[in-house]
Design an enzyme around this catalytic site. Structure first.
Site, mmCIF file in Angstrom:
data_model
loop_
_atom_site.group_PDB
_atom_site.id
_atom_site.type_symbol
_atom_site.label_atom_id
_atom_site.label_comp_id
_atom_site.label_asym_id
_atom_site.label_seq_id
_atom_site.Cartn_x
_atom_site.Cartn_y
_atom_site.Cartn_z
ATOM 1 N N GLY A 10 0.905 -1.817 0.086
ATOM 2 C CA GLY A 10 -0.570 0.195 -0.311
ATOM 3 C C GLY A 10 0.624 0.984 0.093
ATOM 4 N N ASP A 31 0.319 -8.902 2.493
ATOM 5 C CA ASP A 31 -0.984 -8.027 1.420
ATOM 6 C C ASP A 31 -1.735 -8.576 0.473
ATOM 7 O OD1 ASP A 31 -2.457 -6.100 -0.386
ATOM 8 O OD2 ASP A 31 -0.894 -4.828 0.786
ATOM 9 N N ASN A 32 -2.718 -8.983 0.492
ATOM 10 C CA ASN A 32 -4.603 -9.491 0.260
ATOM 11 C C ASN A 32 -4.273 -8.224 -1.676
ATOM 12 O OD1 ASN A 32 -5.715 -7.161 0.967
ATOM 13 N ND2 ASN A 32 -7.093 -8.574 1.838
ATOM 14 N N SER A 124 -3.865 7.201 13.877
ATOM 15 C CA SER A 124 -5.126 7.963 12.682
ATOM 16 C C SER A 124 -5.172 8.891 13.784
ATOM 17 C CB SER A 124 -5.565 7.785 12.019
ATOM 18 O OG SER A 124 -6.589 9.352 11.584
ATOM 19 N N THR A 126 -7.863 10.399 13.849
ATOM 20 C CA THR A 126 -8.955 11.044 13.685
ATOM 21 C C THR A 126 -9.572 9.869 15.402
ATOM 22 O OG1 THR A 126 -11.192 9.977 11.945
ATOM 23 C CG2 THR A 126 -9.101 8.480 12.705
ATOM 24 N N TYR A 149 -14.447 3.633 10.112
ATOM 25 C CA TYR A 149 -12.758 3.434 9.863
ATOM 26 C C TYR A 149 -12.576 4.313 11.534
ATOM 27 C CZ TYR A 149 -8.440 5.152 8.775
ATOM 28 O OH TYR A 149 -7.239 5.079 8.966
ATOM 29 N N LYS A 153 -10.307 2.470 14.209
ATOM 30 C CA LYS A 153 -8.376 2.287 14.350
ATOM 31 C C LYS A 153 -8.624 2.231 17.015
ATOM 32 C CE LYS A 153 -6.492 2.543 11.232
ATOM 33 N NZ LYS A 153 -5.104 1.766 10.921
ATOM 34 N N ASN A 179 -1.436 13.919 7.861
ATOM 35 C CA ASN A 179 -2.349 13.408 6.961
ATOM 36 C C ASN A 179 -1.330 13.168 5.302
ATOM 37 O OD1 ASN A 179 -4.748 15.338 8.201
ATOM 38 N ND2 ASN A 179 -5.183 15.235 6.252
ATOM 39 N N ASN A 199 -9.269 12.007 -0.863
ATOM 40 C CA ASN A 199 -8.343 12.314 0.145
ATOM 41 C C ASN A 199 -8.130 13.717 -0.769
ATOM 42 O OD1 ASN A 199 -7.535 9.383 1.830
ATOM 43 N ND2 ASN A 199 -8.143 11.390 2.766
HETATM 44 P P1 NAD Z 1 -3.508 1.563 1.299
HETATM 45 O O1 NAD Z 1 -4.965 1.015 1.187
HETATM 46 O O2 NAD Z 1 -2.564 1.748 0.682
HETATM 47 O O3 NAD Z 1 -2.446 0.337 2.516
HETATM 48 C C1 NAD Z 1 -3.607 -0.709 3.048
HETATM 49 C C2 NAD Z 1 -2.571 -2.134 2.819
HETATM 50 O O4 NAD Z 1 -3.349 -3.181 3.030
HETATM 51 C C3 NAD Z 1 -3.559 -1.878 1.414
HETATM 52 O O5 NAD Z 1 -1.704 -2.591 0.344
HETATM 53 C C4 NAD Z 1 -4.417 -3.512 1.040
HETATM 54 O O6 NAD Z 1 -4.281 -3.967 -0.377
HETATM 55 C C5 NAD Z 1 -3.957 -3.943 2.294
HETATM 56 N N1 NAD Z 1 -4.774 -4.598 3.152
HETATM 57 C C6 NAD Z 1 -6.278 -4.314 3.134
HETATM 58 N N2 NAD Z 1 -6.769 -5.414 4.484
HETATM 59 C C7 NAD Z 1 -5.710 -6.438 3.694
HETATM 60 C C8 NAD Z 1 -6.314 -7.660 4.633
HETATM 61 N N3 NAD Z 1 -7.137 -8.198 5.002
HETATM 62 N N4 NAD Z 1 -5.463 -8.716 4.644
HETATM 63 C C9 NAD Z 1 -4.117 -8.243 3.438
HETATM 64 N N5 NAD Z 1 -3.703 -7.222 3.220
HETATM 65 C C10 NAD Z 1 -5.091 -6.137 2.998
HETATM 66 O O7 NAD Z 1 -3.284 2.621 2.846
HETATM 67 P P2 NAD Z 1 -2.958 3.699 3.278
HETATM 68 O O8 NAD Z 1 -2.865 5.013 2.716
HETATM 69 O O9 NAD Z 1 -1.028 2.993 3.191
HETATM 70 O O10 NAD Z 1 -2.840 3.343 4.899
HETATM 71 C C11 NAD Z 1 -1.657 2.621 5.750
HETATM 72 C C12 NAD Z 1 -2.778 2.394 6.882
HETATM 73 O O11 NAD Z 1 -2.953 4.062 7.824
HETATM 74 C C13 NAD Z 1 -3.385 2.105 6.542
HETATM 75 O O12 NAD Z 1 -4.217 0.713 8.097
HETATM 76 C C14 NAD Z 1 -4.857 3.416 7.433
HETATM 77 O O13 NAD Z 1 -5.912 3.379 8.207
HETATM 78 C C15 NAD Z 1 -4.394 4.242 8.328
HETATM 79 N N6 NAD Z 1 -3.884 5.642 8.280
HETATM 80 C C16 NAD Z 1 -3.493 6.057 6.907
HETATM 81 C C17 NAD Z 1 -3.453 7.311 6.781
HETATM 82 C C18 NAD Z 1 -4.018 8.256 5.639
HETATM 83 O O14 NAD Z 1 -4.211 9.274 5.474
HETATM 84 N N7 NAD Z 1 -3.058 7.486 4.265
HETATM 85 C C19 NAD Z 1 -4.124 8.638 7.567
HETATM 86 C C20 NAD Z 1 -3.612 7.885 8.866
HETATM 87 C C21 NAD Z 1 -3.897 6.413 8.979
HETATM 88 C C1 WQD Z 2 -8.073 17.319 3.985
HETATM 89 C C2 WQD Z 2 -9.090 18.886 3.720
HETATM 90 C C3 WQD Z 2 -11.517 18.739 3.386
HETATM 91 C C4 WQD Z 2 -11.160 16.791 -0.252
HETATM 92 C C5 WQD Z 2 -9.163 11.811 6.404
HETATM 93 C C6 WQD Z 2 -9.832 10.803 7.107
HETATM 94 C C7 WQD Z 2 -8.215 10.626 8.107
HETATM 95 C C8 WQD Z 2 -6.945 10.055 8.065
HETATM 96 C C9 WQD Z 2 -6.553 11.559 6.694
HETATM 97 C C10 WQD Z 2 -6.751 7.757 8.249
HETATM 98 C C11 WQD Z 2 -10.544 19.072 4.713
HETATM 99 C C12 WQD Z 2 -10.719 18.914 2.067
HETATM 100 C C13 WQD Z 2 -10.855 17.488 0.795
HETATM 101 C C14 WQD Z 2 -11.703 17.036 -1.849
HETATM 102 C C15 WQD Z 2 -11.779 19.265 -0.091
HETATM 103 N N1 WQD Z 2 -7.255 8.994 7.122
HETATM 104 N N2 WQD Z 2 -11.394 18.431 1.178
HETATM 105 N N3 WQD Z 2 -11.718 18.154 -1.111
HETATM 106 O O1 WQD Z 2 -10.696 14.617 6.516
HETATM 107 O O2 WQD Z 2 -7.922 15.468 7.242
HETATM 108 O O3 WQD Z 2 -8.707 12.662 6.435
HETATM 109 O O4 WQD Z 2 -7.767 11.250 5.577
HETATM 110 O O5 WQD Z 2 -6.913 7.278 9.084
HETATM 111 O O6 WQD Z 2 -8.387 9.768 9.120
HETATM 112 O O7 WQD Z 2 -10.330 11.726 7.575
HETATM 113 O O8 WQD Z 2 -8.549 14.236 4.761
HETATM 114 O O9 WQD Z 2 -7.548 14.516 2.824
HETATM 115 O O10 WQD Z 2 -9.984 14.552 3.466
HETATM 116 O O11 WQD Z 2 -9.929 16.323 3.231
HETATM 117 O O12 WQD Z 2 -11.911 20.657 0.196
HETATM 118 O O13 WQD Z 2 -12.112 16.554 -2.515
HETATM 119 O O14 WQD Z 2 -9.908 19.073 2.488
HETATM 120 O O15 WQD Z 2 -12.521 18.956 3.761
HETATM 121 O O16 WQD Z 2 -10.751 20.276 5.235
HETATM 122 P P1 WQD Z 2 -8.781 14.843 6.089
HETATM 123 P P2 WQD Z 2 -8.678 14.589 3.185
#
Ligand code: NAD
Ligand code: WQD
Length: 338
Positions: A10, A31-32, A124, A126, A149, A153, A179, A199
């Site tokens: 991912g 990874d799946n 996160s 969040t 979601y 977490k 973020n 996002n």
């Molecule tokens: P991503 O979707 O790119 O990566 C997640 C990976 O997990 C993917 O490759 C997916 O194929 C794999 N996966 C999902 N379910 C699975 C399962 N049941 N078994 C095996 N593999 C599985 O997401 P990312 O942005 O790289 O996020 C990674 C982690 O960080 C996640 O846990 C996400 O919740 C957390 N996170 C992400 C963000 C963000 O904004 N990207 C913010 C905070 C936390």
């Molecule tokens: C950022 C800002 C939107 C899209 C999310 C999850 C959080 C974490 C990170 C996993 C905000 C604005 C967005 C668009 C916009 N993920 N926006 N137009 O909401 O802060 O966080 O991703 O853990 O849990 O909630 O990130 O990138 O979606 O938004 O105006 O098309 O951009 O309103 O102010 P967010 P985001």
């Protein structure tokens, strides 16, 4: 040392796999591929001339996990695997609790059976909900997430707190990301969301590259610098480095630690759009729409605990985040397919 990286193909997991290989670790990825492509690991190999072993499978599959721990002398686990789309989690709560909560519990059970007790978990910001004050410190109370979601977490964090309280052999890091944005500076790796991005930054970059027509800005009447939402954007390579520092730090200790991974700086949606236009030289047309349900006005980290305890700070600024995103997006308009 050999590290199991779940979710290692991912977005964040692949950048962290690269950082681990570059630092001399051996890496097994589980990874799946439900939200990623094996091509991410080909890019990792192209950059560092080392490879991770990919095992395709589900983190909920206990028999598979047992086999992995039997066949590989795993020292620690970085657990990224899970589902992450907030809106989808509202429509498919069971899938989210299954993958995120059941997956994490199954992983911990398999780790305990194999005698592996070091775990770095992707949490996160969040989990803080809507704090009254900024910047957010780790000792702020967790909030009430408004979607499955975020709930998932918080549930996993609570499970890991209880586990560490009951069994002191565990050494766990809860990393609360703000973020994550950006891409590896080579332009060979980056974020490759399936379908229309949820996002902000991937959406902007797809507008700039011409795949989407215009950005919707969700609300310009927040009490912020220009009315649009403010967030703490952190470069994914800095984030990956934070995982290495956390891994090194928990390796010598026990118990549970919580660290914010953010820059400490907040930028508004309009500021991000402007920075992206500067980095790409392309216009990003937008229209202002109503606020998105569940959004908060502003959110940024106090990262000083990570600085003091991990010796880690984010070093890449917003311009670099946008420039690296654009290098990846412009050379891979369709993600890893091109
Ligand atoms: P991503 O979707 O790119 O990566 C997640 C990976 O997990 C993917 O490759 C997916 O194929 C794999 N996966 C999902 N379910 C699975 C399962 N049941 N078994 C095996 N593999 C599985 O997401 P990312 O942005 O790289 O996020 C990674 C982690 O960080 C996640 O846990 C996400 O919740 C957390 N996170 C992400 C963000 C963000 O904004 N990207 C913010 C905070 C936390
Ligand atoms: C950022 C800002 C939107 C899209 C999310 C999850 C959080 C974490 C990170 C996993 C905000 C604005 C967005 C668009 C916009 N993920 N926006 N137009 O909401 O802060 O966080 O991703 O853990 O849990 O909630 O990130 O990138 O979606 O938004 O105006 O098309 O951009 O309103 O102010 P967010 P985001």
């Amino acid at each position: 040392m050999k590290i199991l990286v779940t979710g290692g193909t991912g977005y964040i997991g692949s950048h962290t796999t690269l950082a681990l290989l570059e630092a001399g670790y051996e890496v097994v990825v589980l990874d799946n591929l439900c939200n990623s492509s094996e091509a991410a690991l080909h890019a990792v190999e192209a950059i560092c001339a080392k490879s991770a072993l990919l095992i395709r499978g589900d983190v909920c599959d206990r028999a598979l996990l047992d086999r992995i721990f039997q066949e590989h002398a795993i020292d620690a686990v970085l657990h990224f695997a899970g589902l992450k789309a907030v809106g989808e989690s509202v429509r498919k709560p069971l899938e989210y609790y299954q993958a995120n909560v059941c997956g994490s519990i199954t992983l911990c059970q398999a780790m305990a059976a194999a005698g592996v007790f070091r775990l770095v978990f992707s949490s996160s910001a969040t989990v803080y909900g809507a704090p009254e004050h900024m910047p957010i410190r780790e000792d702020f109370p967790t909030g009430t997430p408004t979607n499955p979601y975020g709930q998932s977490k918080l549930i996993i964090e609570n499970v890991l707190h209880d586990l560490c309280a009951a069994q002191p052999r565990w050494s766990v890091a809860l990393l609360r990301y703000f973020n994550p944005v950006g891409a590896h500076a080579s332009g060979l790796m980056g974020e490759d969301p399936r379908g229309i991005p949820n996002n902000l930054v991937p959406y902007i970059s797809q507008v700039a590259v011409g795949s989407l027509n215009e950005l919707s800005i969700f609300g310009d009447d927040y009490p912020t610098v220009d009315g649009t939402g403010v967030r703490d954007y952190i470069h994914v390579v800095d984030l990956a480095d934070g995982h290495l520092k956390a891994l090194q730090t928990i390796s010598g200790g026990s118990g549970i630690n919580v660290w914010n991974l953010g820059t400490g700086d907040g930028y508004s949606v309009r500021q991000v759009v402007h920075a992206f236009e500067q980095a790409s030289g392309r216009p990003v047309p937008y229209r202002v729409e109503p606020r998105r349900a569940g959004d908060i006005a502003e959110c940024w980290a106090d990262p000083s605990k990570a600085e003091q305890e991990l010796g880690w700070t984010a070093t890449r600024n917003l311009q670099e985040m946008m420039a690296d995103t654009w290098r990846w997006q412009s050379s891979h308009p369709k993600g890893y397919l091109e």
